[in-house]
Design a protein around this motif. Structure first.
Motif, PDB file in Angstrom:
ATOM      1  N   VAL A 234      43.827  35.331 -38.196  1.00  0.00           N
ATOM      2  CA  VAL A 234      42.595  36.020 -38.566  1.00  0.00           C
ATOM      3  C   VAL A 234      41.721  36.207 -37.322  1.00  0.00           C
ATOM      4  CG1 VAL A 234      42.588  35.114 -40.926  1.00  0.00           C
ATOM      5  CG2 VAL A 234      41.438  33.832 -39.097  1.00  0.00           C
ATOM      6  N   ALA A 235      40.625  36.894 -37.514  1.00  0.00           N
ATOM      7  CA  ALA A 235      39.596  37.009 -36.468  1.00  0.00           C
ATOM      8  C   ALA A 235      38.344  36.302 -36.965  1.00  0.00           C
ATOM      9  CB  ALA A 235      39.303  38.467 -36.163  1.00  0.00           C
ATOM     10  N   ILE A 236      37.655  35.630 -36.067  1.00  0.00           N
ATOM     11  CA  ILE A 236      36.411  34.952 -36.410  1.00  0.00           C
ATOM     12  C   ILE A 236      35.313  35.457 -35.486  1.00  0.00           C
ATOM     13  CG2 ILE A 236      35.174  32.752 -36.441  1.00  0.00           C
ATOM     14  CD1 ILE A 236      37.666  31.370 -37.295  1.00  0.00           C
ATOM     15  N   LYS A 237      34.214  35.916 -36.089  1.00  0.00           N
ATOM     16  CA  LYS A 237      33.044  36.324 -35.301  1.00  0.00           C
ATOM     17  C   LYS A 237      31.988  35.230 -35.424  1.00  0.00           C
ATOM     18  CE  LYS A 237      29.679  39.952 -34.399  1.00  0.00           C
ATOM     19  NZ  LYS A 237      29.288  41.347 -34.632  1.00  0.00           N
ATOM     20  N   ILE A 238      31.641  34.631 -34.293  1.00  0.00           N
ATOM     21  CA  ILE A 238      30.601  33.606 -34.249  1.00  0.00           C
ATOM     22  C   ILE A 238      29.326  34.250 -33.710  1.00  0.00           C
ATOM     23  CG2 ILE A 238      29.884  31.392 -33.289  1.00  0.00           C
ATOM     24  CD1 ILE A 238      32.171  31.199 -35.279  1.00  0.00           C
ATOM     25  N   PHE A 239      28.273  34.234 -34.522  1.00  0.00           N
ATOM     26  CA  PHE A 239      27.019  34.863 -34.121  1.00  0.00           C
ATOM     27  C   PHE A 239      26.290  33.997 -33.099  1.00  0.00           C
ATOM     28  CE2 PHE A 239      27.881  36.666 -38.316  1.00  0.00           C
ATOM     29  CZ  PHE A 239      27.765  38.016 -38.038  1.00  0.00           C
ATOM     30  N   LYS A 240      25.637  34.679 -32.158  1.00  0.00           N
ATOM     31  CA  LYS A 240      24.932  33.971 -31.095  1.00  0.00           C
ATOM     32  C   LYS A 240      23.614  33.369 -31.576  1.00  0.00           C
ATOM     33  CE  LYS A 240      26.836  36.984 -27.491  1.00  0.00           C
ATOM     34  NZ  LYS A 240      26.532  38.026 -26.477  1.00  0.00           N
ATOM     35  N   GLY A 241      23.032  33.941 -32.625  1.00  0.00           N
ATOM     36  CA  GLY A 241      21.821  33.373 -33.187  1.00  0.00           C
ATOM     37  C   GLY A 241      20.542  33.820 -32.521  1.00  0.00           C
ATOM     38  N   GLU A 242      20.601  34.861 -31.709  1.00  0.00           N
ATOM     39  CA  GLU A 242      19.400  35.342 -31.029  1.00  0.00           C
ATOM     40  C   GLU A 242      19.207  36.818 -31.330  1.00  0.00           C
ATOM     41  OE1 GLU A 242      21.621  35.971 -26.729  1.00  0.00           O
ATOM     42  OE2 GLU A 242      21.261  33.977 -27.555  1.00  0.00           O
ATOM     43  N   VAL A 243      17.985  37.290 -31.191  1.00  0.00           N
ATOM     44  CA  VAL A 243      17.704  38.701 -31.434  1.00  0.00           C
ATOM     45  C   VAL A 243      18.401  39.543 -30.382  1.00  0.00           C
ATOM     46  CG1 VAL A 243      15.910  40.473 -31.514  1.00  0.00           C
ATOM     47  CG2 VAL A 243      15.505  38.249 -32.562  1.00  0.00           C
ATOM     48  N   THR A 244      19.114  40.560 -30.834  1.00  0.00           N
ATOM     49  CA  THR A 244      19.813  41.463 -29.918  1.00  0.00           C
ATOM     50  C   THR A 244      19.069  42.787 -29.862  1.00  0.00           C
ATOM     51  OG1 THR A 244      21.209  42.534 -31.581  1.00  0.00           O
ATOM     52  CG2 THR A 244      21.953  40.400 -30.731  1.00  0.00           C
ATOM     53  N   SER A 245      19.611  43.713 -29.103  1.00  0.00           N
ATOM     54  CA  SER A 245      18.999  45.037 -29.018  1.00  0.00           C
ATOM     55  C   SER A 245      19.014  45.751 -30.363  1.00  0.00           C
ATOM     56  CB  SER A 245      19.726  45.886 -27.969  1.00  0.00           C
ATOM     57  OG  SER A 245      21.102  45.970 -28.280  1.00  0.00           O
TER      58      SER A 245
END
Length: 453
Positions: A234-245
Motif C-alpha cells: 500500500v501507500a501511506i501519506k503521513i501529514f506534516k501537521g503544518e499549514v501549507t500553501s
C-alpha cells in the motif's frame, strides 16, 4: 546554493540567480554589486528583518524569495523595483502591509503562514496579479478593491478568519483554482462517509515515494492485510501537521473523507491511528508504476499553467479518455460538495491506456450543505480549470489525428469552459455528456476510416 564568502570575494559577478541560506541577519551589501545581472534572488531560510532602501539598484530583479525569515512587515521598498513580478514571504511574522507597498506589476504573490489581519486596498491596483497565496493568516475579509484584480487565476485563502466569501469573488473572469477551507465560513463538515482506523503498528514502511506540501508518501507493507500478497503493498501519506500553501492537513483529510470513492480517485483504504508522534495519515491503494504524471507543475514563466516535456503528444482517443475520466471525477466531487481546488494535469496520473487518476487533495475544500447557494459558482470556477486542462490536451494532440469534427467539438467545449461569465459555463455533468458524445463521434469516424483501409 551559494555562500556568503563566494559573494564577498566577487566570485559570483555576473550571475542571474543567487541563493544564500546561512543565518543572515543583515542584507549583504555585496548583492547590490550584482545589479547588472541579478534576476532571481532567493534569501529563504535566514533571519532578515528588513531590506535596504537601495535595493532599487537591482534593476533587473524579477523574482525575490524571503521566506522563512523574521520580517514583521512587508518591505515597501519592493514597490520601487521596476521589474519585480514574483515575491515570496512564506512563514515570516508579517502582520502589516502598508498601502502601495506591493508592486503594482506583481504576478505571483506568496504570503502564506504569516499574521496578516488585513490587506491594503492598493492591492486592487495589481492588475497583473495571477497567483495569490494567503493561506495561514488572520484575514477576516478581503478588500473590495481586490475585485479589480481581474487577471487573478489562483487564490489560496484557507486557514484564515473569513466569515464569508465576498460576492465579487464569483465574478472574477479568470479565477480557476480556489482554496478556502479552514475558515469560519466553511466549518468542518459532518459526512456520511467513514474511514476505517488502521493501526500504525500493522504497517512496515518501505521506500519513500514522494513528498508534497502537506505530507510525505511511502510505500508500505500491510502485515495484517486480509488480502492477497500483492494487495498487501500500500501507500501511506503521513501529514506534516503544518499549514501549507494550500491550507491545513486536517482540512485535506476531511476533504478526502467527504469525497468518498470514485474509479478515477486513488482509493483511500483507511486512516492511521496510534502513530508514535500522533501524526495523521492515510492508507491508500498503491498506484502501479505504469502510471505517470499527465503534466508538470507551472514554472516561473508560466505562473499558473502546467508544463509539458518537449515531444509530449496525445492521440485524440487518449485525450478523450483523459478528459472524460477527470470530468467524471470532478462531477462526483461537486456532488459531494467538495471543490478540488488544484485541478491540474500535474495532479493527474495516467497509464498507457490513458486511464486517469485524480489525486492530491491538499487544496480541496469540503464546503458542505451550509453554503449551497455558492455551489453552482464554485463548480464553475473549477470548470475553468478543467478548460485549461482541455486546452493543454488539444495543444498536444498528435498531428496524425485527422478527425476534425471531433476536434472542433472539443475546441467548442473548451471555449465554453473558459468563457468569462462564470455562471454561463457548463457544469461537470453536462461536460461529461458532451465528452461522451464526442467519443461516440470519434469512434464512428474511426470506424469509417478503417473501413476504407
Amino acid at each position: 546554493m551559494h555562500t556568503l564568502e563566494q559573494l564577498k570575494s566577487g566570485q559570483l559577478k555576473g550571475i542571474k540567480r543567487l541563493k544564500i541560506a546561512s543565518g543572515l541577519t543583515d542584507f549583504p551589501a555585496e548583492i547590490l554589486e550584482l545589479a547588472d545581472s541579478l534576476e532571481i534572488l532567493d534569501l529563504t531560510g535566514n533571519h532578515l528583518i528588513q531590506l535596504p532602501d537601495d535595493l532599487v539598484k537591482l534593476k533587473k530583479l524579477r523574482i525575490a524569495f524571503f521566506s522563512e525569515n523574521d520580517f514583521d512587515h512587508f518591505p515597501p521598498v519592493l514597490a520601487q523595483c521596476p521589474h519585480l513580478e514574483m515575491i515570496g514571504f512564506k512563514a515570516n511574522r508579517i502582520s502589516f502591509i502598508a498601502e502601495d507597498a506591493i508592486p503594482a506589476q506583481v504576478r505571483w504573490l506568496i504570503l502564506t503562514n504569516n499574521q496578516i489581519e488585513y490587506l491594503p486596498k492598493s492591492i486592487g491596483k495589481c492588475h497583473r496579479l495571477q497567483k495569490c497565496m494567503l493561506a495561514g493568516n488572520k484575514l477576516t475579509e478581503l478588500p473590495t478593491e481586490m475585485a479589480a484584480c481581474r487577471n487573478l487565476q489562483l487564490l489560496r485563502i484557507s486557514a484564515n478568519q473569513l466569515e464569508t466569501l465576498p460576492r465579487w469573488l464569483f465574478s472574477l473572469p479568470h479565477l480557476s483554482w480556489l482554496a478556502f477551507s479552514g475558515n469560519p465560513c466553511c466549518p468542518l463538515q459532518q459526512t456520511d462517509n467513514t474511514l476505517q482506523e488502521l493501526d500504525w503498528a500493522d504497517f512496515e514502511l518501505d521506500t519513500r515515494l514522494g513528498e508534497g506540501a502537506s505530507g510525505v508518501i511511502y510505500k508500505a507493507h500491510w502485515r495484517h492485510a486480509d488480502v492477497d500478497k500483492n494487495a498487501a503493498q500500500v501507500a501511506i501519506k503521513i501529514f506534516k501537521g503544518e499549514v501549507t500553501s494550500d491550507g491545513s492537513p486536517a482540512d485535506e483529510l476531511n476533504a478526502c473523507i467527504a469525497a468518498g470513492t470514485h474509479p478515477n480517485f486513488v482509493q483511500v483504504l483507511g486512516k492511521i491511528c496510534n502513530h508514535p508522534e500522533q501524526k495523521q495519515g492515510l492508507v491508500l491503494n498503491l498506484i502501479p508504476p505504469s502510471f505517470k504524471n499527465l503534466g508538470g507543475p507551472p514554472s516561473f514563466e508560466t505562473c499558473t499553467r502546467d508544463t509539458y516535456p518537449g515531444g509530449t503528444s496525445f492521440s485524440l482517443t487518449a485525450a478523450l479518455a483523459i478528459a472524460a475520466g477527470v470530468a467524471a471525477a470532478a462531477a462526483h466531487l461537486h456532488t459531494q460538495n467538495v471543490m478540488h481546488g488544484d485541478l491540474y494535469a500535474h495532479n493527474v496520473l495516467i497509464n498507457e491506456q490513458a486511464y486517469p487518476i485524480l489525486g492530491d487533495f491538499g487544496a480541496a475544500t469540503s464546503y458542505g450543505n451550509s453554503i449551497t447557494a455558492w455551489a453552482p459558482a464554485l463548480e464553475r470556477i473549477e470548470v475553468r480549470a478543467f478548460g485549461y486542462l482541455l486546452d493543454d490536451l488539444l495543444t498536444h494532440l498528435a498531428p496524425a489525428d485527422t478527425d476534425q469534427a471531433t476536434c472542433l467539438a472539443l475546441v467548442q467545449l473548451k471555449e465554453a469552459c473558459l468563457q468569462e461569465d462564470v455562471l454561463q459555463r457548463p457544469g461537470f455533468r453536462q461536460i461529461a455528456e458532451k465528452l461522451e458524445q464526442a467519443a461516440k463521434m470519434h469512434r464512428q469516424a474511426t470506424a469509417v476510416t478503417d473501413g476504407y483501409q
